[in-house]
Design a protein around this motif. Structure first.
Motif, PDB file in Angstrom:
ATOM      1  N   GLU A 106       7.139  29.288 -15.071  1.00  0.00           N
ATOM      2  CA  GLU A 106       5.724  28.979 -15.255  1.00  0.00           C
ATOM      3  C   GLU A 106       5.113  28.424 -13.972  1.00  0.00           C
ATOM      4  OE1 GLU A 106       8.122  28.024 -17.312  1.00  0.00           O
ATOM      5  OE2 GLU A 106       7.589  28.614 -19.344  1.00  0.00           O
ATOM      6  N   LYS A 107       5.837  27.524 -13.305  1.00  0.00           N
ATOM      7  CA  LYS A 107       5.334  26.900 -12.079  1.00  0.00           C
ATOM      8  C   LYS A 107       5.227  27.946 -10.963  1.00  0.00           C
ATOM      9  CE  LYS A 107       4.219  23.105  -9.891  1.00  0.00           C
ATOM     10  NZ  LYS A 107       2.926  22.495 -10.157  1.00  0.00           N
ATOM     11  N   ARG A 108       6.211  28.830 -10.851  1.00  0.00           N
ATOM     12  CA  ARG A 108       6.151  29.877  -9.828  1.00  0.00           C
ATOM     13  C   ARG A 108       4.943  30.782 -10.068  1.00  0.00           C
ATOM     14  NH1 ARG A 108      11.443  31.557 -11.289  1.00  0.00           N
ATOM     15  NH2 ARG A 108      10.794  33.699 -10.930  1.00  0.00           N
ATOM     16  N   ILE A 109       4.683  31.097 -11.333  1.00  0.00           N
ATOM     17  CA  ILE A 109       3.551  31.971 -11.655  1.00  0.00           C
ATOM     18  C   ILE A 109       2.237  31.270 -11.345  1.00  0.00           C
ATOM     19  CG2 ILE A 109       2.305  33.122 -13.533  1.00  0.00           C
ATOM     20  CD1 ILE A 109       5.107  33.635 -14.827  1.00  0.00           C
ATOM     21  N   THR A 110       2.075  30.025 -11.785  1.00  0.00           N
ATOM     22  CA  THR A 110       0.807  29.334 -11.538  1.00  0.00           C
ATOM     23  C   THR A 110       0.600  29.069 -10.047  1.00  0.00           C
ATOM     24  OG1 THR A 110       1.803  27.180 -12.056  1.00  0.00           O
ATOM     25  CG2 THR A 110       0.581  28.273 -13.824  1.00  0.00           C
ATOM     26  N   ASN A 111       1.671  28.749  -9.313  1.00  0.00           N
ATOM     27  CA  ASN A 111       1.547  28.559  -7.859  1.00  0.00           C
ATOM     28  C   ASN A 111       1.107  29.853  -7.178  1.00  0.00           C
ATOM     29  OD1 ASN A 111       2.262  25.868  -7.983  1.00  0.00           O
ATOM     30  ND2 ASN A 111       4.380  26.205  -7.375  1.00  0.00           N
ATOM     31  N   ALA A 112       1.738  30.967  -7.557  1.00  0.00           N
ATOM     32  CA  ALA A 112       1.374  32.263  -6.975  1.00  0.00           C
ATOM     33  C   ALA A 112      -0.079  32.599  -7.300  1.00  0.00           C
ATOM     34  CB  ALA A 112       2.308  33.351  -7.504  1.00  0.00           C
ATOM     35  N   ALA A 113      -0.481  32.346  -8.541  1.00  0.00           N
ATOM     36  CA  ALA A 113      -1.861  32.647  -8.941  1.00  0.00           C
ATOM     37  C   ALA A 113      -2.853  31.833  -8.133  1.00  0.00           C
ATOM     38  CB  ALA A 113      -2.041  32.375 -10.438  1.00  0.00           C
ATOM     39  N   ARG A 114      -2.602  30.552  -7.983  1.00  0.00           N
ATOM     40  CA  ARG A 114      -3.531  29.703  -7.232  1.00  0.00           C
ATOM     41  C   ARG A 114      -3.632  30.135  -5.767  1.00  0.00           C
ATOM     42  NH1 ARG A 114      -1.413  25.525 -10.835  1.00  0.00           N
ATOM     43  NH2 ARG A 114      -3.090  25.084 -12.294  1.00  0.00           N
ATOM     44  N   GLU A 115      -2.474  30.459  -5.165  1.00  0.00           N
ATOM     45  CA  GLU A 115      -2.496  30.921  -3.771  1.00  0.00           C
ATOM     46  C   GLU A 115      -3.348  32.176  -3.623  1.00  0.00           C
ATOM     47  OE1 GLU A 115       1.539  31.474  -2.459  1.00  0.00           O
ATOM     48  OE2 GLU A 115       2.078  29.401  -2.957  1.00  0.00           O
ATOM     49  N   LEU A 116      -3.168  33.121  -4.550  1.00  0.00           N
ATOM     50  CA  LEU A 116      -3.924  34.368  -4.469  1.00  0.00           C
ATOM     51  C   LEU A 116      -5.396  34.156  -4.811  1.00  0.00           C
ATOM     52  CD1 LEU A 116      -1.231  36.755  -5.966  1.00  0.00           C
ATOM     53  CD2 LEU A 116      -2.122  36.788  -3.628  1.00  0.00           C
TER      54      LEU A 116
ATOM     55  N   SER B 175       4.446  39.781  -8.598  1.00  0.00           N
ATOM     56  CA  SER B 175       5.244  40.110  -7.414  1.00  0.00           C
ATOM     57  C   SER B 175       5.490  38.875  -6.560  1.00  0.00           C
ATOM     58  CB  SER B 175       4.528  41.192  -6.607  1.00  0.00           C
ATOM     59  OG  SER B 175       5.220  41.441  -5.412  1.00  0.00           O
ATOM     60  N   ARG B 176       4.437  38.111  -6.298  1.00  0.00           N
ATOM     61  CA  ARG B 176       4.569  36.906  -5.468  1.00  0.00           C
ATOM     62  C   ARG B 176       5.475  35.881  -6.151  1.00  0.00           C
ATOM     63  NH1 ARG B 176      -0.107  34.938  -2.081  1.00  0.00           N
ATOM     64  NH2 ARG B 176       1.256  35.148  -0.334  1.00  0.00           N
ATOM     65  N   ALA B 177       5.434  35.794  -7.487  1.00  0.00           N
ATOM     66  CA  ALA B 177       6.250  34.824  -8.228  1.00  0.00           C
ATOM     67  C   ALA B 177       7.669  35.323  -8.465  1.00  0.00           C
ATOM     68  CB  ALA B 177       5.585  34.493  -9.564  1.00  0.00           C
ATOM     69  N   GLY B 178       7.921  36.605  -8.186  1.00  0.00           N
ATOM     70  CA  GLY B 178       9.256  37.162  -8.386  1.00  0.00           C
ATOM     71  C   GLY B 178       9.601  37.421  -9.850  1.00  0.00           C
ATOM     72  N   VAL B 179       8.578  37.779 -10.646  1.00  0.00           N
ATOM     73  CA  VAL B 179       8.787  38.086 -12.057  1.00  0.00           C
ATOM     74  C   VAL B 179       8.085  39.397 -12.386  1.00  0.00           C
ATOM     75  CG1 VAL B 179       8.954  35.647 -12.713  1.00  0.00           C
ATOM     76  CG2 VAL B 179       6.736  36.803 -12.834  1.00  0.00           C
ATOM     77  N   SER B 180       8.334  39.925 -13.574  1.00  0.00           N
ATOM     78  CA  SER B 180       7.641  41.136 -13.988  1.00  0.00           C
ATOM     79  C   SER B 180       6.246  40.785 -14.502  1.00  0.00           C
ATOM     80  CB  SER B 180       8.426  41.848 -15.102  1.00  0.00           C
ATOM     81  OG  SER B 180       8.329  41.116 -16.303  1.00  0.00           O
ATOM     82  N   GLU B 181       5.372  41.769 -14.523  1.00  0.00           N
ATOM     83  CA  GLU B 181       4.015  41.548 -15.024  1.00  0.00           C
ATOM     84  C   GLU B 181       4.049  41.166 -16.506  1.00  0.00           C
ATOM     85  OE1 GLU B 181      -0.356  43.586 -14.368  1.00  0.00           O
ATOM     86  OE2 GLU B 181       1.426  44.829 -14.158  1.00  0.00           O
ATOM     87  N   VAL B 182       4.977  41.753 -17.253  1.00  0.00           N
ATOM     88  CA  VAL B 182       5.110  41.420 -18.675  1.00  0.00           C
ATOM     89  C   VAL B 182       5.457  39.945 -18.844  1.00  0.00           C
ATOM     90  CG1 VAL B 182       6.479  41.859 -20.757  1.00  0.00           C
ATOM     91  CG2 VAL B 182       5.664  43.774 -19.390  1.00  0.00           C
ATOM     92  N   THR B 183       6.273  39.387 -17.943  1.00  0.00           N
ATOM     93  CA  THR B 183       6.611  37.966 -17.994  1.00  0.00           C
ATOM     94  C   THR B 183       5.359  37.112 -17.837  1.00  0.00           C
ATOM     95  OG1 THR B 183       8.837  38.356 -17.153  1.00  0.00           O
ATOM     96  CG2 THR B 183       7.976  36.121 -16.927  1.00  0.00           C
ATOM     97  N   VAL B 184       4.473  37.510 -16.935  1.00  0.00           N
ATOM     98  CA  VAL B 184       3.213  36.779 -16.767  1.00  0.00           C
ATOM     99  C   VAL B 184       2.450  36.785 -18.078  1.00  0.00           C
ATOM    100  CG1 VAL B 184       0.985  36.728 -15.573  1.00  0.00           C
ATOM    101  CG2 VAL B 184       3.071  37.247 -14.299  1.00  0.00           C
ATOM    102  N   PHE B 185       2.356  37.952 -18.726  1.00  0.00           N
ATOM    103  CA  PHE B 185       1.623  38.062 -19.987  1.00  0.00           C
ATOM    104  C   PHE B 185       2.266  37.209 -21.079  1.00  0.00           C
ATOM    105  CE2 PHE B 185       0.456  42.585 -18.535  1.00  0.00           C
ATOM    106  CZ  PHE B 185      -0.587  42.100 -17.777  1.00  0.00           C
ATOM    107  N   ARG B 186       3.597  37.231 -21.148  1.00  0.00           N
ATOM    108  CA  ARG B 186       4.295  36.466 -22.188  1.00  0.00           C
ATOM    109  C   ARG B 186       4.138  34.961 -21.991  1.00  0.00           C
ATOM    110  NH1 ARG B 186       9.663  40.159 -22.533  1.00  0.00           N
ATOM    111  NH2 ARG B 186       8.853  41.618 -24.051  1.00  0.00           N
TER     112      ARG B 186
END
Length: 192
Positions: free
Chosen positions: A15-25, A41-52
């Motif tokens: 979750e932290k990797r995703i939110t950090n990547a989102a804020r940077e972008l 991609s920036r968080a190193g997860v799949s797009e489905v993981t972001v959605f979940r």
């Protein structure tokens, strides 16, 4: 189960990797210029993981049921504001991020992830409908319920966002509601 990864010797949750990547972008490209696939991609997860991780609004919907109850409108609005902030803070829901993910879902046609309404619209429409009902009943003076709902949603969104910053505590929903309820030009605001 909490999925984490090590970055420079520090364990960081998905979750932290995703939110950090989102804020940077968001900072680099803006909200509209950022796609969830880039965040993934920036968080190193799949797009489905972001959605979940960020696509659920079940708890927000349950909190909004407070608006179906009876009681003094000021108290009801304070309670729903406090509960929405609590859910967003406890579940680390970044409302802006959730709305961005939902926009991407709609654009990509992920029907299995679609929900009847976006988080932002769900909260806004529920509060606006409550205010409109109370105005129609004569419990509140005739104001634009859309503007009033936007003010309340802005406070809730800011309070949840500011909870992510260390050392910054948002004033209570009660204090906010006192200012909103009594207006800026007078009325009995709480000291404190």
């Amino acid at each position: 189960m909490l999925v984490s990864t090590y970055i420079s010797g520090i364990m960081v949750s998905t979750e932290k990797r995703i939110t950090n990547a989102a804020r940077e972008l968001f900072i680099k490209r803006g909200y509209r210029g950022t796609a969830t696939r880039e965040i993934a991609s920036r968080a190193g997860v799949s797009e489905v993981t972001v959605f979940r991780k960020f696509g659920s609004k079940k708890n927000l919907s349950q909190v909004l049921e407070v608006l179906d109850g009876e009681g003094d409108p000021r108290d009801v609005l304070e309670e729903v504001s406090e509960q929405l902030i609590r859910v967003m803070v406890e579940e680390k829901i970044d409302l802006l991020f959730v709305m961005m993910v939902e926009r991407e879902l709609e654009e990509h046609g992920f029907e299995e992830w679609e929900v009847p309404d976006s988080a932002g619209r769900l909260i806004y429409n529920s509060i606006e409908a409550y205010l409109r009902k109370k105005i129609d009943e004569g419990s509140l003076r005739a104001v634009d319920p859309g503007t009033a709902a936007e003010i309340i949603v802005s406070y809730i969104s800011h309070a949840s966002l500011s909870s992510h910053f260390r050392g910054h505590e948002t004033p209570s929903a009660g204090r906010f509601m006192d200012i909103l309820w009594n207006g800026m030009a007078g009325g009995g605001m709480i000291e404190g």
